[in-house]
Each structure stands twice: as structure tokens, then as C-alpha cells.
Design a protein around this motif. Sequence first.
Motif, mmCIF file in Angstrom:
data_model
loop_
_atom_site.group_PDB
_atom_site.id
_atom_site.type_symbol
_atom_site.label_atom_id
_atom_site.label_comp_id
_atom_site.label_asym_id
_atom_site.label_seq_id
_atom_site.Cartn_x
_atom_site.Cartn_y
_atom_site.Cartn_z
ATOM 1 N N THR A 25 -4.260 -6.411 -1.599
ATOM 2 C CA THR A 25 -4.215 -6.082 -0.183
ATOM 3 C C THR A 25 -3.368 -4.839 0.004
ATOM 4 O OG1 THR A 25 -4.437 -8.387 0.508
ATOM 5 C CG2 THR A 25 -3.513 -6.867 2.115
ATOM 6 N N THR B 275 -1.253 -2.408 2.574
ATOM 7 C CA THR B 275 -0.540 -2.516 3.843
ATOM 8 C C THR B 275 0.204 -1.230 4.152
ATOM 9 O OG1 THR B 275 -0.221 -4.895 3.531
ATOM 10 C CG2 THR B 275 1.212 -3.810 5.130
ATOM 11 N N LEU C 20 3.292 0.324 6.338
ATOM 12 C CA LEU C 20 4.526 -0.141 6.951
ATOM 13 C C LEU C 20 5.260 1.026 7.597
ATOM 14 C CD1 LEU C 20 4.339 -1.453 3.770
ATOM 15 C CD2 LEU C 20 6.012 -2.974 4.815
ATOM 16 N N PRO D 218 5.405 -4.357 8.478
ATOM 17 C CA PRO D 218 3.963 -4.193 8.255
ATOM 18 C C PRO D 218 3.229 -3.922 9.571
ATOM 19 C CG PRO D 218 4.799 -6.129 7.110
ATOM 20 C CD PRO D 218 5.891 -5.671 8.009
ATOM 21 N N HIS E 18 -0.415 -2.509 9.441
ATOM 22 C CA HIS E 18 -1.872 -2.605 9.279
ATOM 23 C C HIS E 18 -2.179 -2.963 7.835
ATOM 24 C CE1 HIS E 18 -6.113 -1.731 10.026
ATOM 25 N NE2 HIS E 18 -6.119 -1.090 8.861
ATOM 26 N N SER E 19 -3.029 -3.979 7.625
ATOM 27 C CA SER E 19 -3.391 -4.427 6.279
ATOM 28 C C SER E 19 -4.901 -4.559 6.157
ATOM 29 C CB SER E 19 -2.748 -5.781 5.958
ATOM 30 O OG SER E 19 -1.348 -5.687 5.936
ATOM 31 N N GLU E 20 -5.416 -4.288 4.978
ATOM 32 C CA GLU E 20 -6.828 -4.508 4.667
ATOM 33 C C GLU E 20 -6.940 -5.008 3.225
ATOM 34 O OE1 GLU E 20 -9.648 -1.462 5.529
ATOM 35 O OE2 GLU E 20 -8.701 -0.920 7.455
#
Length: 508
Positions: A439, A441, A443, A448, A450-452
Motif C-alpha cells: 500500500t 501512502t 503523508l 497519512p 491518501h492511500s492506494e
Amino acid sequence: MSTGELNRRNLFRAGGVVAAGAAMSMLPGVSFAESAPGAGQQTKTVTGTFRPDVPDWYYLPVDVPPGVKQIDVVYSYDRPSVPSGTRGNACDIGMFGPEGHELGTRRGFRGWSGGFRDRFSISASEATPGYLAGPITPGRWHVILGPYTVAPQGLNYRVDITLTFGQDTSKPFRPNPAPETAPARDRGRSWYRGDSHLHTVHSDGKRTPEQLVADARAAGLDFIVSTDHNTSSSQLVWGNYATDDLLILNGEEVTTRSGHWPAIGVPAGTWIDWRYRASDPRDFRRFTDQVHRVGGLVTAAHPFANCFGCTYEFAYEIADLVEVWNGPWTADDESSVTHWDGLLRGGRWIPAIGDSDAHNPDHTVALPHTVVQADRLGRAELLAGLKAGRSWLAESKDVQLDFSVSGAGRTAGIGGRLVADTGTPIEVRAVVRGVPGTTLTFLDQLGPEHSETVPESGTATVAWTTYPRYSRWVRVEVRRPSGGPKTTTPNAMVAMSNPIFLGAPDAG
């Protein structure tokens, strides 16, 4: 000869002194008679007991007469059983010549092996790894003993010193430092992979220099920094093992009782003293200044390592780098990243670095390592890139990361700054390859943002928009929920970057 039992109450009665800085004491010495011309040996033995309240360092004077061609020292100590949670016995050893053993006396230093060896030899032509070959000058030498930990029962020790007399007809030792270039890997301004915390048989490692070079090349590294504990001996032999596709830089892991700080990128033959604690800040500043004067960098190593004397207790503001990731990912590393991130949020940015700290063949070189942008593959250029934070950390050579921000017609990369008005939209963009099952992220100072999830192909392009009004800086982490190589720690780091700053300089 026996020194009896020594503690803080009877140091002065035993001829001891407590020096400024880390405490130290002098032991009763030994003298050797001059030998008739020709070969021969003399051995003297010293025994004694250290109690738990002893100083950090003891010096055993050895009066060496003329005509000696070799010194051999063997030592031992008992290891009684101790209750769970109680520290047992451990004692380090080293040697200083007649030029002196006072704090910072570089000319007097003749070697250190810590607790890794029980014996060493020094002659004009050769020396045990960790020790410096050279003439056996007549005068007062000193064996240094460092009671690292002492059991409640005390530490009973024995030191045997053997002098061999006669004329040394062998060739004197000739230093052969590593070349200053590795032309086969120099790509001009580019990103270079390097591991800046590594050990060999010259301290407590089990790899020979030749084996370390082979493993570093296999790991896809462009450069390494040799950082054997408290000694400069390996710096003088790297030219025997250098190749044209790996740049070898010199260093020393300065191993104190208050933590470890690798001095990296120093000239060959540089020795940095380590006989002080964090309670002696002037001494720490004195020796970090020494590193800076010769163009090297100071690293705060494995800040939360769970072993006595390993946790970094010195001032962070003096360090140039913080080693936030040391070897396979563990809870210690998580604590280091959290602390480093806290410093960053508080406005104190010290660039992050990642190193394997590989000692033995089962330690993977380049797990992790640091990828640094430099104008060329050279000592000054690499150190400049590291100090500026133009770098990111990687699990292996398979991991690729491209991280940048853009807005108002401008672009900035890792370690840089994009100057823009608070209302300017900033696109944060990362491209990763070789990171399946992870994953990604983004920061900022709030945590944090935004994560994908990276697809199983291991390749992804992730973008997110922020504004200088909200984000003072941004950085990226790539983690694997299931852990990583040689670790079962969940959410293990796979790659992470130093920050990119946004907005006016006084806003970062």
C-alpha cells in the motif's frame, strides 16, 4: 600479579583516576626486562576483579623495552549465571601505544576488538583485524579494558601479555585505501544505491572485506560505507578488494556507552574516539566536529535498538542523518520513524537514511539501503546528496520509486521545495515498481492523507492534490501488510522518502 577488587571507593588507593567525560581508571602496570640480542619471548599475567560500580574504561600500563618486534595479548573473564533480567559479564579490549591514551589521542590508538576476540597481535608488518600494524616503539603502552556489563557477582578477568624480541625482517605494512572512483558505475547526475552501515572481520562482523564487496555487488549497490566499530583498520586495506563497479567509502561506527553514531565518508585512516557518554556533550561535539572538518557526516544509528549502549542518547540536532530503518523491519524501526516524523513535524528536519547494518552472512546486505541523488558517484557528491535529503529508502534493488510534486508551473523532487502561494493546487505524484502486495501512502505534518493499494503487478502511479495552505511538506511510504524479508512484523516498510517541502521557506 593481581589488582584485587576495584570499585569507586578504592580507585584512588589503586592508583586510579576518574577523567572528565566517561569515567576511566588506571590499573597497576607490568614491566618487561630487556632481552639479550636475538629472539626470545617474555609473558606477564594480570588478574583482577571488576565490581558492578566500576568506571567504563580501565588502562593496564605495559612498559615495553627496546628490541620488541611483536606484542600478543590474550584475555579472558568469567561468565557466572545471573537471574533473568539481570545483565551478565561482558568486557571489551583494545590497545594504545606510547604516544598516549588520553581522550582524542589519535596517534596512540593501535586497535580495538571490543568483545569479539579474545586475543590480538601487533607487529610492524601485520596485525589482527581491528588493530594497526606498525613499529613496536619502546615506551609505556596501555591495554584498555572496557567492562561493558558486570554481573552482581563481579567480573574476574585475566590478561596475558607476551612480547617477542628480535629484529623484524618482514616488510612493513603499507596502507592501500580504496580508490576514490568506481568508473563502471558512475552515471553522472543520477540516483545511486548505497548501504552506509556495514561490518567486516575488522570489528564484530564475520564477512571478510572481499566477501562484503561480493555481496554488495550482488545486491546491486553502487557504493558502500565500511563502518567497523571503533577502529580505522579496515580503511587501510580496501584497495586490496576494490572493483571498478563499487565505490567504497570509509567510516567508523563510533560505539559509545550512550549509543552508536557512524561517521561516514571520512578520509582513509580517520579514527574517531568513543570514550564518553551523552552526559559529556562537549566531548560529543568535539568528535562530531572532527568528522565534519574532514568532510564526513554523522549518523544517529538505530535510535531505539533494544540493547544496552545501542539506543541513541545524544543530541539529534548535531547529527546529519537519522538511521530510521536498520536491517529487516521491526518494532524498533517503527519507533524510529515515528520519532523522526515527530522531529519533522516540530520543524527539525534531519534527513532519514536506511542501512542493513549487516554483520554476518545471514544478514542481507542492502536490506535496506538508501538511494541518493548525486552529481556523480563520488564521496563529496554522495555526501552532499545525503545531507540535503535528496534520497529515499528501499527494501531491495527491485524496488523503484519516483516521487515529485508540481504546481504553478514548477516541479520539485525529494529533499527540495516547491515555492507556491497557499492557495495553489499541488499535485503529489509517485510512481512505484517492484512492490507487489503493498500500500502506498502520502503523508504530511497531519499524518497519512491518501492511500492506494498497489496491484499485484507491483507497479502503480498514484496522484493526490493538496495545497500549501494545508500541507507544509509531503512524503511517501510504501508498506507490506504481511511483513517483509526476514521479518514477520506486520505493515513492514518497503520504501519511504524524505520530504518535499511546500510553500515559502519560512513555512517548512
